[in-house]
Design a protein around this motif. Structure first.
Motif, short mmCIF file in Angstrom:
data_model
loop_
_atom_site.label_atom_id
_atom_site.label_comp_id
_atom_site.label_asym_id
_atom_site.label_seq_id
_atom_site.Cartn_x
_atom_site.Cartn_y
_atom_site.Cartn_z
N GLN A 71 -21.14 -16.42 -17.78
CA GLN A 71 -19.77 -16.85 -17.50
C GLN A 71 -18.87 -15.64 -17.23
O GLN A 71 -18.09 -15.63 -16.28
CB GLN A 71 -19.21 -17.67 -18.68
N LYS A 72 -19.02 -14.62 -18.05
CA LYS A 72 -18.23 -13.40 -17.88
C LYS A 72 -18.55 -12.73 -16.54
O LYS A 72 -17.66 -12.30 -15.83
CB LYS A 72 -18.50 -12.43 -19.04
N ARG A 73 -19.83 -12.68 -16.19
CA ARG A 73 -20.23 -12.07 -14.93
C ARG A 73 -19.68 -12.86 -13.74
O ARG A 73 -19.25 -12.28 -12.75
CB ARG A 73 -21.76 -11.97 -14.84
N ALA A 74 -19.68 -14.19 -13.86
CA ALA A 74 -19.12 -15.01 -12.78
C ALA A 74 -17.64 -14.70 -12.59
O ALA A 74 -17.17 -14.55 -11.45
CB ALA A 74 -19.32 -16.49 -13.10
N GLU A 75 -16.92 -14.58 -13.68
CA GLU A 75 -15.50 -14.26 -13.60
C GLU A 75 -15.28 -12.88 -12.98
O GLU A 75 -14.37 -12.69 -12.17
CB GLU A 75 -14.87 -14.34 -14.98
N LEU A 130 -15.77 -13.07 -9.27
CA LEU A 130 -14.60 -13.68 -8.62
C LEU A 130 -13.47 -12.68 -8.46
O LEU A 130 -12.82 -12.61 -7.41
CB LEU A 130 -14.12 -14.90 -9.41
N GLU A 131 -13.25 -11.89 -9.49
CA GLU A 131 -12.21 -10.86 -9.42
C GLU A 131 -12.54 -9.84 -8.32
O GLU A 131 -11.65 -9.43 -7.57
CB GLU A 131 -12.08 -10.14 -10.77
N ARG A 132 -13.80 -9.47 -8.23
CA ARG A 132 -14.21 -8.51 -7.20
C ARG A 132 -14.06 -9.11 -5.81
O ARG A 132 -13.70 -8.39 -4.86
CB ARG A 132 -15.64 -8.05 -7.46
N ALA A 133 -14.36 -10.39 -5.67
CA ALA A 133 -14.19 -11.04 -4.38
C ALA A 133 -12.73 -11.03 -3.95
O ALA A 133 -12.41 -10.76 -2.79
CB ALA A 133 -14.72 -12.47 -4.44
N LEU A 134 -11.85 -11.30 -4.89
CA LEU A 134 -10.42 -11.31 -4.58
C LEU A 134 -9.89 -9.91 -4.26
O LEU A 134 -8.94 -9.76 -3.49
CB LEU A 134 -9.64 -11.91 -5.74
N ALA A 135 -10.50 -8.89 -4.84
CA ALA A 135 -10.05 -7.51 -4.61
C ALA A 135 -10.66 -6.88 -3.36
O ALA A 135 -10.13 -5.91 -2.83
CB ALA A 135 -10.38 -6.66 -5.83
N HIS A 187 -19.66 -11.25 -3.17
CA HIS A 187 -19.15 -11.45 -4.53
C HIS A 187 -19.02 -12.94 -4.85
O HIS A 187 -19.33 -13.37 -5.97
CB HIS A 187 -17.83 -10.73 -4.73
N TYR A 188 -18.58 -13.74 -3.89
CA TYR A 188 -18.49 -15.18 -4.12
C TYR A 188 -19.89 -15.78 -4.35
O TYR A 188 -20.07 -16.63 -5.21
CB TYR A 188 -17.79 -15.90 -2.97
N ARG A 189 -20.86 -15.32 -3.57
CA ARG A 189 -22.23 -15.83 -3.75
C ARG A 189 -22.79 -15.45 -5.11
O ARG A 189 -23.43 -16.26 -5.78
CB ARG A 189 -23.14 -15.33 -2.63
N LEU A 190 -22.54 -14.22 -5.53
CA LEU A 190 -23.00 -13.80 -6.86
C LEU A 190 -22.33 -14.61 -7.95
O LEU A 190 -22.97 -15.05 -8.92
CB LEU A 190 -22.72 -12.30 -7.07
N SER A 191 -21.04 -14.86 -7.80
CA SER A 191 -20.33 -15.67 -8.78
C SER A 191 -20.93 -17.07 -8.85
O SER A 191 -21.13 -17.61 -9.94
CB SER A 191 -18.84 -15.75 -8.41
N ALA A 192 -21.22 -17.64 -7.71
CA ALA A 192 -21.81 -18.98 -7.67
C ALA A 192 -23.18 -19.00 -8.35
O ALA A 192 -23.50 -19.95 -9.07
CB ALA A 192 -21.93 -19.47 -6.23
N MET A 193 -23.95 -17.96 -8.16
CA MET A 193 -25.27 -17.89 -8.80
C MET A 193 -25.12 -17.85 -10.32
O MET A 193 -25.86 -18.54 -11.03
CB MET A 193 -26.03 -16.67 -8.29
N TYR A 194 -24.19 -17.05 -10.80
CA TYR A 194 -23.96 -16.98 -12.25
C TYR A 194 -23.46 -18.32 -12.79
O TYR A 194 -23.89 -18.77 -13.85
CB TYR A 194 -22.98 -15.87 -12.61
N LEU A 195 -22.57 -18.97 -12.06
CA LEU A 195 -22.06 -20.27 -12.51
C LEU A 195 -23.16 -21.33 -12.52
O LEU A 195 -23.19 -22.19 -13.39
CB LEU A 195 -20.90 -20.72 -11.63
N ASP A 196 -24.07 -21.25 -11.55
CA ASP A 196 -25.22 -22.17 -11.56
C ASP A 196 -26.03 -22.00 -12.83
O ASP A 196 -26.47 -22.98 -13.44
CB ASP A 196 -26.11 -21.95 -10.35
#
Length: 59
Positions: free
Chosen positions: A10-14, A17-22, A32-41
């Motif tokens: 969960q922390k890694r997903a967050e 997301l922060e990295r994607a926005l930056a 970064h969005y794809r990595l976040s999605a993988m962690y959320l999965d």
């Protein structure tokens, strides 16, 4: 999966997301969005995550 693993993912997903926005480069944003999605999965498919009991009245 252990609850501490779920917390880690969960922390890694967050963080992703922060990295994607930056990020400013479209490929970096997408990555970064794809990595976040993988962690959320991983978080949402985890047996450690509480689930609702099945409603026998619903199909």
């Amino acid at each position: 999966m252990k609850s501490q693993d779920v917390e880690y993912y969960q922390k890694r997903a967050e963080q992703e997301l922060e990295r994607a926005l930056a990020a400013s480069h479209p490929v970096a944003v997408s990555s970064h969005y794809r990595l976040s999605a993988m962690y959320l999965d991983l978080v949402h498919d985890s047996p450690a995550r509480p689930t609702r009991p099945r409603n026998p009245l619903q199909n």
